[in-house]
Design an enzyme around this catalytic site. Structure first.
Site, PDB file in Angstrom:
ATOM      1  N   ARG A 172       4.770   1.044   6.534  1.00 52.94           N
ATOM      2  CA  ARG A 172       3.841   2.159   6.719  1.00 52.94           C
ATOM      3  C   ARG A 172       4.481   3.222   7.605  1.00 52.94           C
ATOM      4  O   ARG A 172       5.060   2.912   8.637  1.00 52.94           O
ATOM      5  CB  ARG A 172       2.543   1.673   7.355  1.00 52.94           C
ATOM      6  CG  ARG A 172       1.580   2.836   7.536  1.00 52.94           C
ATOM      7  CD  ARG A 172       0.166   2.398   7.681  1.00 52.94           C
ATOM      8  NE  ARG A 172      -0.690   3.580   7.770  1.00 52.94           N
ATOM      9  CZ  ARG A 172      -1.892   3.583   8.278  1.00 52.94           C
ATOM     10  NH1 ARG A 172      -2.416   2.465   8.734  1.00 52.94           N
ATOM     11  NH2 ARG A 172      -2.594   4.679   8.317  1.00 52.94           N
ATOM     12  N   ARG A 227      -1.526   2.561   1.022  1.00 51.92           N
ATOM     13  CA  ARG A 227      -0.741   2.032   2.129  1.00 51.92           C
ATOM     14  C   ARG A 227      -0.441   0.558   1.922  1.00 51.92           C
ATOM     15  O   ARG A 227      -1.215  -0.161   1.313  1.00 51.92           O
ATOM     16  CB  ARG A 227      -1.447   2.249   3.460  1.00 51.92           C
ATOM     17  CG  ARG A 227      -2.786   1.553   3.539  1.00 51.92           C
ATOM     18  CD  ARG A 227      -3.725   2.141   4.526  1.00 51.92           C
ATOM     19  NE  ARG A 227      -3.904   3.531   4.231  1.00 51.92           N
ATOM     20  CZ  ARG A 227      -4.415   4.411   5.057  1.00 51.92           C
ATOM     21  NH1 ARG A 227      -4.817   4.054   6.222  1.00 51.92           N
ATOM     22  NH2 ARG A 227      -4.545   5.655   4.725  1.00 51.92           N
ATOM     23  N   ASP A 283      -6.373  -1.760  12.069  1.00 50.36           N
ATOM     24  CA  ASP A 283      -7.248  -0.965  12.933  1.00 50.36           C
ATOM     25  C   ASP A 283      -7.845  -1.835  14.023  1.00 50.36           C
ATOM     26  O   ASP A 283      -8.396  -2.907  13.742  1.00 50.36           O
ATOM     27  CB  ASP A 283      -8.391  -0.340  12.131  1.00 50.36           C
ATOM     28  CG  ASP A 283      -7.954   0.864  11.318  1.00 50.36           C
ATOM     29  OD1 ASP A 283      -6.908   1.460  11.642  1.00 50.36           O
ATOM     30  OD2 ASP A 283      -8.657   1.208  10.355  1.00 50.36           O
ATOM     31  N   ASP A 335      -2.629  -1.544   6.827  1.00 49.82           N
ATOM     32  CA  ASP A 335      -3.365  -0.756   7.810  1.00 49.82           C
ATOM     33  C   ASP A 335      -3.985  -1.745   8.785  1.00 49.82           C
ATOM     34  O   ASP A 335      -4.686  -2.673   8.364  1.00 49.82           O
ATOM     35  CB  ASP A 335      -4.456   0.049   7.095  1.00 49.82           C
ATOM     36  CG  ASP A 335      -5.209   0.984   8.017  1.00 49.82           C
ATOM     37  OD1 ASP A 335      -4.667   1.359   9.073  1.00 49.82           O
ATOM     38  OD2 ASP A 335      -6.347   1.346   7.688  1.00 49.82           O
TER      39      ASP A 335
END
Length: 163
Positions: A83, A94, A99, A97
């Site tokens: 990424r 992507r 988070d 990810d």
């Protein structure tokens, strides 16, 4: 030690294999203990809808890293999996990810990090796996399971467990 919730997502490559490896990286690089891992879910794209479906999951870990060090490590792991946040289209395809959703009951509002995650309560693709592992967790005054009732879960389905 802090009780931390992390959301995983991706729609490029072998995402489920990436999740398995990324979780191992998270645990190793942050000296964290895995408390819970949700199932993987197929979810419709959010934001830019002209792309492949995503796979999403959430984990709960316990770590002694502070929120900023943890975020730095998560970004380092994303980079390791291909990424490039600087060149990537916002809400676009992507490989991985990661988070940071919640860090204990910490509230932060800094340019580089907002806690809890500012769009958590808009995102069924995060709330569904979170509700599987921490339905009674209170985040920003809201119980996860209750927050889930306020969003559409259309198009989200649990994937079969991998061997």
């Amino acid at each position: 030690m802090a009780d931390v919730l992390i959301a995983l997502g991706g729609n490029v490559g072998d995402v489920r294999s990436s999740f398995r490896k990324a979780i191992a990286n998270i645990l190793g690089m942050t000296q964290a203990a895995l408390l819970a891992r949700s199932s993987d879910y197929s979810t419709p794209p959010w934001g830019d809808e002209q792309q492949d479906s995503f796979i999403n999951a959430c984990i709960e870990v316990e770590t002694s890293l502070d929120p900023h060090a943890l975020l730095f490590t998560l970004h380092k792991i994303e980079t390791k999996f291909g990424r490039d946040r600087a060149r990537q289209t916002r809400y676009g395809p992507r490989t991985l990810d990661l988070d940071l959703i919640a860090y204990d009951d910490v509230t932060l509002d800094k340019p580089e990090l907002t806690l809890p995650h500012p769009r958590l309560f808009e995102r069924a693709f995060v709330l569904v796996p979170l509700a599987e592992i921490v339905p009674d967790r209170i985040i920003a005054g809201r119980r996860v399971a209750d927050a889930l009732t306020g969003v559409s879960t259309d198009g989200i389905f649990r994937l079969a467990d991998l061997d």
